[in-house]
Design a protein around this motif. Sequence first.
Motif, PDB file in Angstrom:
ATOM      1  N   ASN A 187       2.029  -2.151   0.884  1.00 26.05           N
ATOM      2  CA  ASN A 187       2.926  -1.452   1.801  1.00 26.05           C
ATOM      3  C   ASN A 187       4.029  -2.391   2.274  1.00 26.05           C
ATOM      4  O   ASN A 187       4.133  -3.539   1.805  1.00 26.05           O
ATOM      5  CB  ASN A 187       2.144  -0.856   2.987  1.00 26.05           C
ATOM      6  CG  ASN A 187       1.491  -1.925   3.856  1.00 26.05           C
ATOM      7  OD1 ASN A 187       1.782  -3.124   3.737  1.00 26.05           O
ATOM      8  ND2 ASN A 187       0.602  -1.499   4.743  1.00 26.05           N
ATOM      9  N   SER A 188       4.845  -1.945   3.192  1.00 28.71           N
ATOM     10  CA  SER A 188       6.000  -2.744   3.630  1.00 28.71           C
ATOM     11  C   SER A 188       5.584  -4.010   4.359  1.00 28.71           C
ATOM     12  O   SER A 188       6.372  -4.962   4.473  1.00 28.71           O
ATOM     13  CB  SER A 188       6.909  -1.903   4.540  1.00 28.71           C
ATOM     14  OG  SER A 188       6.191  -1.444   5.664  1.00 28.71           O
ATOM     15  N   SER A 189       4.344  -4.062   4.820  1.00 27.07           N
ATOM     16  CA  SER A 189       3.843  -5.267   5.491  1.00 27.07           C
ATOM     17  C   SER A 189       3.142  -6.216   4.534  1.00 27.07           C
ATOM     18  O   SER A 189       2.643  -7.267   4.948  1.00 27.07           O
ATOM     19  CB  SER A 189       2.864  -4.862   6.611  1.00 27.07           C
ATOM     20  OG  SER A 189       3.492  -4.041   7.560  1.00 27.07           O
TER      21      SER A 189
ATOM     22  N   HIS B 280      -1.136   4.216   0.419  1.00 28.67           N
ATOM     23  CA  HIS B 280      -0.277   4.122   1.606  1.00 28.67           C
ATOM     24  C   HIS B 280       0.503   5.426   1.770  1.00 28.67           C
ATOM     25  O   HIS B 280       0.626   5.957   2.878  1.00 28.67           O
ATOM     26  CB  HIS B 280       0.681   2.938   1.482  1.00 28.67           C
ATOM     27  CG  HIS B 280       0.012   1.643   1.167  1.00 28.67           C
ATOM     28  ND1 HIS B 280      -0.857   1.026   2.025  1.00 28.67           N
ATOM     29  CD2 HIS B 280       0.075   0.848   0.059  1.00 28.67           C
ATOM     30  CE1 HIS B 280      -1.296  -0.104   1.473  1.00 28.67           C
ATOM     31  NE2 HIS B 280      -0.740  -0.220   0.283  1.00 28.67           N
ATOM     32  N   GLU B 281       1.011   5.941   0.659  1.00 30.23           N
ATOM     33  CA  GLU B 281       1.738   7.211   0.702  1.00 30.23           C
ATOM     34  C   GLU B 281       0.798   8.361   1.066  1.00 30.23           C
ATOM     35  O   GLU B 281       1.158   9.253   1.834  1.00 30.23           O
ATOM     36  CB  GLU B 281       2.392   7.476  -0.659  1.00 30.23           C
ATOM     37  CG  GLU B 281       3.490   6.503  -1.023  1.00 30.23           C
ATOM     38  CD  GLU B 281       4.016   6.700  -2.435  1.00 30.23           C
ATOM     39  OE1 GLU B 281       5.043   6.081  -2.765  1.00 30.23           O
ATOM     40  OE2 GLU B 281       3.392   7.474  -3.205  1.00 30.23           O
TER      41      GLU B 281
END
Length: 456
Positions: free
Chosen positions: A409-411, A111-112
Motif C-alpha cells: 500500500n502507500s505506506s 488493500h483495494e
Amino acid sequence: MSTRDTSSNEDPIIESRDQLVAPMAGGEKPKDAWRIGTEHEKLVYCRKTFKAPSYDEPGGIRDILLSLREFGWEPVEEGGKVIAMRGDDGTVSLEPAGQLELSGAPLENLHETCAETGRHLDQVKQVGERFGVGFLGLGMWPDKTREDLPIMPKGRYDIMLRHMPRVGSLGLDMMLRTCTIQVNLDYSSEADMAHKFRTSLALQPLATALFANSPFTEGKPNGYLSYRSHIWSDTDPHRTGMLPFVFEDGFGYERWVDYMLDVPMYFVFRDGKYIDAAGLSFRDFLDGKLSVLPGEKPTQSDWWDHLSTAFPEVRLKSFLEMRGADGGPWSRICALPAFWVGLLYEQSSLDAAWDLVKDWTVEEREDLRNAVPKLALDAPIPGGGTLRDLARQVLPIARSGLAKRARLNSSGDNETGFLETLDEIVASGRVPAQVLLNRYHGEWGEDISRVYKYSF
C-alpha cells in the motif's frame, strides 16, 4: 445470489457440449490478470425495535437501496421493483429476507479490497443513520423466526422458497436467516483450477471454523458455533456438500459440466420473468424436452443462470468461489480473502497447503465437515490433532504467500496484516461464536438484544 434483469433474443442457443464447457474454460487468466472478488452479506434491522425492515415500508429496504444513488450507484429493476444497485464497486443486492450484499468488483490486491469494503460500509451506515437502521455482521439472525422476516420481490426467490421444503428441512433458514462472506478467485489453466479446487475444498472446514459466528437461534444458544454451516447440511443434497469427485483423477471442466447437468433446475428467465422449473432436468432442456418450455432449447445465459444454482462448499463458474465462512465484521471481511489469496495465489503456498491435506480420504473430509459446525477449531483432523493445530500450520503458509506477492500500500505495507485477526483467533483458541457465547452467559445476562451493540 446473482442478479439478472434482462433477456435477449440474440442470446446463442446451446448446440454443443463445448458451449457448456466454455464458461469454465473461458475463466482462465494469466497470473498477472488474477483478481480478487469479495462478497459479504449483513443483517438489516431497525434500531428502535430490532425488527427486520420490509421492502416497501418508509425507510425500508427499497429506500435504503435507492438512497445509494447519492454515492453514484444506479438502480437495477425486476418487474418494476428495484432489486439491486450497480456501481464502480460492484453490485449491492438483496438476499431473500433483505440481507444486504455487496458483490465487490474484481480487484488487484487486498488493500483495494479492504478499501472497497470500507467505502461500502461507510455509505450504508450513512444511509442507515438517516432511516434509523443498523447493520449486523453475523452468520445468522440471532433472534428472528422465519415468520418474523420479510420476503424480497425477486422472482427466483419465490421459486426457491416453494422448492426448498421439498428437498430439505433447513433450506428456508439458509435463504431467510443466514449471512456469509465469500471470495472469488482466478486460475490459469484447467490443471491449476483442479489444484486450487481440491486444496480449498479440503481446507474449507478450517475457514468455517475460523469464521464461525452463528451460535444463536431465536434468542438462545443453538448448540452450534456455526449453525449457518449446519444449515447447509440439510438444505438440498443435490447441490451442496464436499463433492468427492473433485478429488478423483481426471477431474476438470468436463466433469464439472456433468455434475451441473445432474443438479436439478430452479428456473428459466424469459421476458423479464422467472419461470418455475424447480426439480426439472437441464439435460431435458438441452433436448428441447423441458415441460415448462416445450420444444425450446437453452441459451448461453440459461446455462450461466444454472451454474449459479449449485451451492457446494467451493463452487466453479468462470472463477472459484470460497463458500465456507459465516458473516462477520469489517476485519473478517478483509481476512477471508487474505486467507485464500495467501494460500492459492502463490504456487509454493498452494503446494504446501495441498501437502497438508492430500492424503485425507473421502470419509475423513466428510467427517471433518460434519464436525466443524459444533466444534469449530476443536474438531479432530485426520491423523490426529485438531483444526486449531492445522490452523497453526496453514496460517504461516498463507502469510508466506502474501509476503511473496509483495503487493504494497502507500505506506509500504504488504498484505500480511489482514491475517492478524485470524492469528488472534488461533492464539486464543476461541472462535467468534465462542466469544459471543461467553458474553451471552456473562455480561449480557442472557439478553440477546445486547448483540446489536456489535453492529458495523
